[in-house]
Design a protein around this motif. Structure first.
Motif, PDB file in Angstrom:
ATOM      1  N   VAL B  55       0.844  -1.192   0.000  1.00 21.91           N
ATOM      2  CA  VAL B  55       0.000   0.000   0.000  1.00 21.91           C
ATOM      3  C   VAL B  55       0.878   1.239   0.000  1.00 21.91           C
ATOM      4  O   VAL B  55       0.709   2.150  -0.784  1.00 21.91           O
ATOM      5  CB  VAL B  55      -0.963   0.002   1.210  1.00 21.91           C
ATOM      6  CG1 VAL B  55      -1.700   1.315   1.311  1.00 21.91           C
ATOM      7  CG2 VAL B  55      -1.957  -1.132   1.078  1.00 21.91           C
ATOM      8  N   LYS B  56       1.865   1.259   0.879  1.00 23.23           N
ATOM      9  CA  LYS B  56       2.813   2.377   0.884  1.00 23.23           C
ATOM     10  C   LYS B  56       4.175   1.838   1.259  1.00 23.23           C
ATOM     11  O   LYS B  56       4.344   1.271   2.314  1.00 23.23           O
ATOM     12  CB  LYS B  56       2.376   3.423   1.898  1.00 23.23           C
ATOM     13  CG  LYS B  56       3.244   4.659   1.943  1.00 23.23           C
ATOM     14  CD  LYS B  56       2.821   5.684   0.903  1.00 23.23           C
ATOM     15  CE  LYS B  56       3.775   6.900   0.980  1.00 23.23           C
ATOM     16  NZ  LYS B  56       3.500   7.870  -0.044  1.00 23.23           N
TER      17      LYS B  56
ATOM     18  N   TYR C 143      -0.751  -3.906 -13.088  1.00 20.40           N
ATOM     19  CA  TYR C 143       0.089  -3.430 -11.983  1.00 20.40           C
ATOM     20  C   TYR C 143      -0.613  -3.592 -10.636  1.00 20.40           C
ATOM     21  O   TYR C 143       0.020  -3.915  -9.629  1.00 20.40           O
ATOM     22  CB  TYR C 143       0.519  -1.976 -12.201  1.00 20.40           C
ATOM     23  CG  TYR C 143       1.629  -1.847 -13.207  1.00 20.40           C
ATOM     24  CD1 TYR C 143       1.511  -1.032 -14.332  1.00 20.40           C
ATOM     25  CD2 TYR C 143       2.822  -2.573 -13.057  1.00 20.40           C
ATOM     26  CE1 TYR C 143       2.529  -0.929 -15.262  1.00 20.40           C
ATOM     27  CE2 TYR C 143       3.839  -2.485 -13.990  1.00 20.40           C
ATOM     28  CZ  TYR C 143       3.683  -1.662 -15.086  1.00 20.40           C
ATOM     29  OH  TYR C 143       4.697  -1.570 -16.012  1.00 20.40           O
ATOM     30  N   ASP C 144      -1.933  -3.400 -10.594  1.00 16.51           N
ATOM     31  CA  ASP C 144      -2.685  -3.676  -9.353  1.00 16.51           C
ATOM     32  C   ASP C 144      -2.459  -5.134  -8.940  1.00 16.51           C
ATOM     33  O   ASP C 144      -2.189  -5.430  -7.770  1.00 16.51           O
ATOM     34  CB  ASP C 144      -4.197  -3.486  -9.565  1.00 16.51           C
ATOM     35  CG  ASP C 144      -4.629  -2.029  -9.644  1.00 16.51           C
ATOM     36  OD1 ASP C 144      -5.823  -1.785  -9.957  1.00 16.51           O
ATOM     37  OD2 ASP C 144      -3.801  -1.135  -9.394  1.00 16.51           O
ATOM     38  N   ASN C 145      -2.562  -6.037  -9.923  1.00 16.89           N
ATOM     39  CA  ASN C 145      -2.389  -7.464  -9.620  1.00 16.89           C
ATOM     40  C   ASN C 145      -0.969  -7.749  -9.134  1.00 16.89           C
ATOM     41  O   ASN C 145      -0.769  -8.519  -8.185  1.00 16.89           O
ATOM     42  CB  ASN C 145      -2.692  -8.312 -10.857  1.00 16.89           C
ATOM     43  CG  ASN C 145      -4.169  -8.271 -11.222  1.00 16.89           C
ATOM     44  OD1 ASN C 145      -5.012  -7.917 -10.396  1.00 16.89           O
ATOM     45  ND2 ASN C 145      -4.490  -8.621 -12.456  1.00 16.89           N
ATOM     46  N   ILE C 146       0.005  -7.118  -9.779  1.00 16.65           N
ATOM     47  CA  ILE C 146       1.397  -7.320  -9.353  1.00 16.65           C
ATOM     48  C   ILE C 146       1.582  -6.800  -7.932  1.00 16.65           C
ATOM     49  O   ILE C 146       2.204  -7.459  -7.087  1.00 16.65           O
ATOM     50  CB  ILE C 146       2.375  -6.623 -10.334  1.00 16.65           C
ATOM     51  CG1 ILE C 146       2.390  -7.368 -11.672  1.00 16.65           C
ATOM     52  CG2 ILE C 146       3.780  -6.559  -9.746  1.00 16.65           C
ATOM     53  CD1 ILE C 146       3.175  -6.673 -12.776  1.00 16.65           C
ATOM     54  N   LEU C 147       1.016  -5.633  -7.632  1.00 15.37           N
ATOM     55  CA  LEU C 147       1.159  -5.080  -6.283  1.00 15.37           C
ATOM     56  C   LEU C 147       0.533  -5.987  -5.232  1.00 15.37           C
ATOM     57  O   LEU C 147       0.995  -6.042  -4.090  1.00 15.37           O
ATOM     58  CB  LEU C 147       0.562  -3.671  -6.212  1.00 15.37           C
ATOM     59  CG  LEU C 147       1.386  -2.587  -6.906  1.00 15.37           C
ATOM     60  CD1 LEU C 147       0.626  -1.261  -6.945  1.00 15.37           C
ATOM     61  CD2 LEU C 147       2.735  -2.384  -6.216  1.00 15.37           C
ATOM     62  N   ARG C 148      -0.533  -6.724  -5.621  1.00 14.24           N
ATOM     63  CA  ARG C 148      -1.136  -7.670  -4.673  1.00 14.24           C
ATOM     64  C   ARG C 148      -0.208  -8.848  -4.392  1.00 14.24           C
ATOM     65  O   ARG C 148      -0.330  -9.520  -3.378  1.00 14.24           O
ATOM     66  CB  ARG C 148      -2.482  -8.189  -5.199  1.00 14.24           C
ATOM     67  CG  ARG C 148      -3.561  -7.134  -5.249  1.00 14.24           C
ATOM     68  CD  ARG C 148      -4.900  -7.698  -5.720  1.00 14.24           C
ATOM     69  NE  ARG C 148      -5.837  -6.602  -5.899  1.00 14.24           N
ATOM     70  CZ  ARG C 148      -6.239  -6.120  -7.070  1.00 14.24           C
ATOM     71  NH1 ARG C 148      -5.824  -6.663  -8.197  1.00 14.24           N
ATOM     72  NH2 ARG C 148      -7.061  -5.095  -7.138  1.00 14.24           N
ATOM     73  N   LEU C 149       0.732  -9.107  -5.323  1.00 13.77           N
ATOM     74  CA  LEU C 149       1.630 -10.256  -5.174  1.00 13.77           C
ATOM     75  C   LEU C 149       2.956  -9.885  -4.515  1.00 13.77           C
ATOM     76  O   LEU C 149       3.710 -10.756  -4.110  1.00 13.77           O
ATOM     77  CB  LEU C 149       1.939 -10.863  -6.552  1.00 13.77           C
ATOM     78  CG  LEU C 149       0.767 -11.493  -7.306  1.00 13.77           C
ATOM     79  CD1 LEU C 149       1.184 -11.822  -8.733  1.00 13.77           C
ATOM     80  CD2 LEU C 149       0.306 -12.767  -6.604  1.00 13.77           C
ATOM     81  N   ASP C 151       5.592  -8.076  -1.761  1.00  9.18           N
ATOM     82  CA  ASP C 151       5.747  -7.386  -0.487  1.00  9.18           C
ATOM     83  C   ASP C 151       7.182  -6.891  -0.269  1.00  9.18           C
ATOM     84  O   ASP C 151       7.558  -6.549   0.841  1.00  9.18           O
ATOM     85  CB  ASP C 151       5.260  -8.245   0.695  1.00  9.18           C
ATOM     86  CG  ASP C 151       5.843  -9.633   0.638  1.00  9.18           C
ATOM     87  OD1 ASP C 151       5.245 -10.562   1.231  1.00  9.18           O
ATOM     88  OD2 ASP C 151       6.899  -9.822   0.001  1.00  9.18           O
ATOM     89  N   ASP C 152       7.946  -6.839  -1.321  1.00 10.26           N
ATOM     90  CA  ASP C 152       9.322  -6.333  -1.246  1.00 10.26           C
ATOM     91  C   ASP C 152       9.307  -4.846  -1.639  1.00 10.26           C
ATOM     92  O   ASP C 152       9.002  -4.523  -2.790  1.00 10.26           O
ATOM     93  CB  ASP C 152      10.198  -7.151  -2.208  1.00 10.26           C
ATOM     94  CG  ASP C 152      11.637  -6.691  -2.260  1.00 10.26           C
ATOM     95  OD1 ASP C 152      11.961  -5.615  -1.698  1.00 10.26           O
ATOM     96  OD2 ASP C 152      12.459  -7.390  -2.875  1.00 10.26           O
ATOM     97  N   PRO C 153       9.670  -3.947  -0.727  1.00  8.91           N
ATOM     98  CA  PRO C 153       9.613  -2.514  -1.046  1.00  8.91           C
ATOM     99  C   PRO C 153      10.505  -2.125  -2.233  1.00  8.91           C
ATOM    100  O   PRO C 153      10.200  -1.180  -2.957  1.00  8.91           O
ATOM    101  CB  PRO C 153      10.108  -1.817   0.221  1.00  8.91           C
ATOM    102  CG  PRO C 153      10.212  -2.847   1.268  1.00  8.91           C
ATOM    103  CD  PRO C 153      10.112  -4.195   0.653  1.00  8.91           C
TER     104      PRO C 153
END
Lengths: 85, 57, 187
Positions: B55-56, C143-149, C151-153
């Motif tokens: 999210v951020k 990109y929404d789907n990728i962001l859901r997958l 968790d690496d900043p």
């Protein structure tokens, strides 16, 4: 590897260039917006200077900055996709 | 579904076509570095992902 | 014509390889809604555009998308750099590895190679602009789907940037379409 100072300068160039990109797309569809043009003109001067300074101290960002004496500065410059890690 | 209360002016436009409102240039973001990280210098166009994960950062 | 600037539009510095994530993100390299498709779409459409301003916009956005292609390539490259064979086998990356080793090849996550069927250049400016607006939404969705997958900043940051660019491009194509619709009638 680029020094801390070089990385900071490159980061600043990326920020200013990004302002130019976002403004240029806006101006493509709003070609008579005076205020946007003034912002663009202001930042383009800043970016050109920053880019020239960077290329003299570290490595050329474009081939027209790649004047070379003993070593081909363009060819030996770092590859941007390799990252710092 | 939430009603944002648009005044329905677009219902007066010719049918059979689709319209995107013109962006009116108000100001660019105060913090240019933050605008760069967000992906736009125009605050009204900044529509971040708010789903699960990332999210951020 | 094009010149190259020796930096990524947005920096990519990924510390942790992740072959599984790379397999998903490669869709934005060579997939139907990815950056190569976007770039080729706009750079093809520009020729038949009747209005100079719209052709200019297609050229500018098509150029920016080439820079985005490079960012995605850098992400996939850094996610698969120095992988050991056990990781390659465990993550399912072995199917890609056998044909490309750790090279970057434009394909969708499901394996379909990049091809021109993934975009249209219809030669009708209104049609082309709606194709482009749809393309930007499809890319934003991906990109929404990728962001859901993710968790690496380190991966999240460039992906969020690229996603926001799709939203801005959608707005610009929409505005270009307002210009066209006011100039031409559909006959």
């Amino acid at each position: 590897m680029l020094s801390q100072e070089g990385m900071r300068m490159l980061n600043d160039i990326s920020i200013v260039d990004f302002v130019l990109v976002d403004l240029s797309l806006y101006l493509d569809t709003h070609p008579f917006d005076q205020e946007a043009m003034e912002y663009f003109n202001h930042y383009v001067r800043i970016k050109n200077k920053m880019s020239r300074d960077f290329s003299m101290r570290f490595f050329p960002l474009t081939t027209d900055q790649a004047e070379s004496k003993k070593e081909w500065r363009w060819g030996t410059a770092p590859l941007p996709w390799e990252g710092e890690c | 579904m939430k009603d944002f209360g648009f005044d329905g002016n677009c219902d007066k436009f010719p049918v059979g076509m689709a319209y995107v409102p013109w962006q009116q240039f108000d100001k660019i973001c105060d913090n240019l570095e933050e605008g760069f990280r967000d992906g736009t210098i125009f605050p009204e166009l900044n529509k971040p992902f708010t789903g699960r994960r990332c999210v951020k950062c | 014509m094009w010149s190259y600037e020796r930096r990524l539009q947005f920096p990519v510095n990924i510390k942790e390889p992740n072959a599984q994530l790379a397999q998903a993100i490669i869709s934005q390299f060579g997939g139907p809604d990815g950056e190569l498709a976007a770039s080729m779409r706009y750079l093809s459409q520009k020729f038949a555009t009747p209005y100079k301003e719209v052709a200019g916009l297609l050229n500018d956005i098509g150029t920016e998308e080439l820079g985005h292609l490079e960012i995605i390539g850098a992400i996939v490259f850094q996610l698969t750099r120095n992988l050991c064979m056990e990781e390659i086998e465990k993550s399912g990356f072995d199917k890609y590895y056998v044909d490309h080793t750790l090279g970057i090849w434009p394909q969708a996550a499901g394996g379909i190679p990049f091809n021109a069927c993934e975009f249209q250049s219809k030669g009708d400016i209104i049609t082309d602009l709606f194709e482009d607006m749809a393309a930007e939404q499809k890319a934003r969705s991906t990109y929404d789907n990728i962001l859901r997958l993710v968790d690496d900043p380190d991966v999240c940051a460039p992906i969020r940037f690229l996603r926001e660019r799709e939203i801005v491009h959608f707005q610009r194509f929409g505005e270009a379409d307002r210009e066209d619709c006011s100039k031409s009638a559909i006959t």
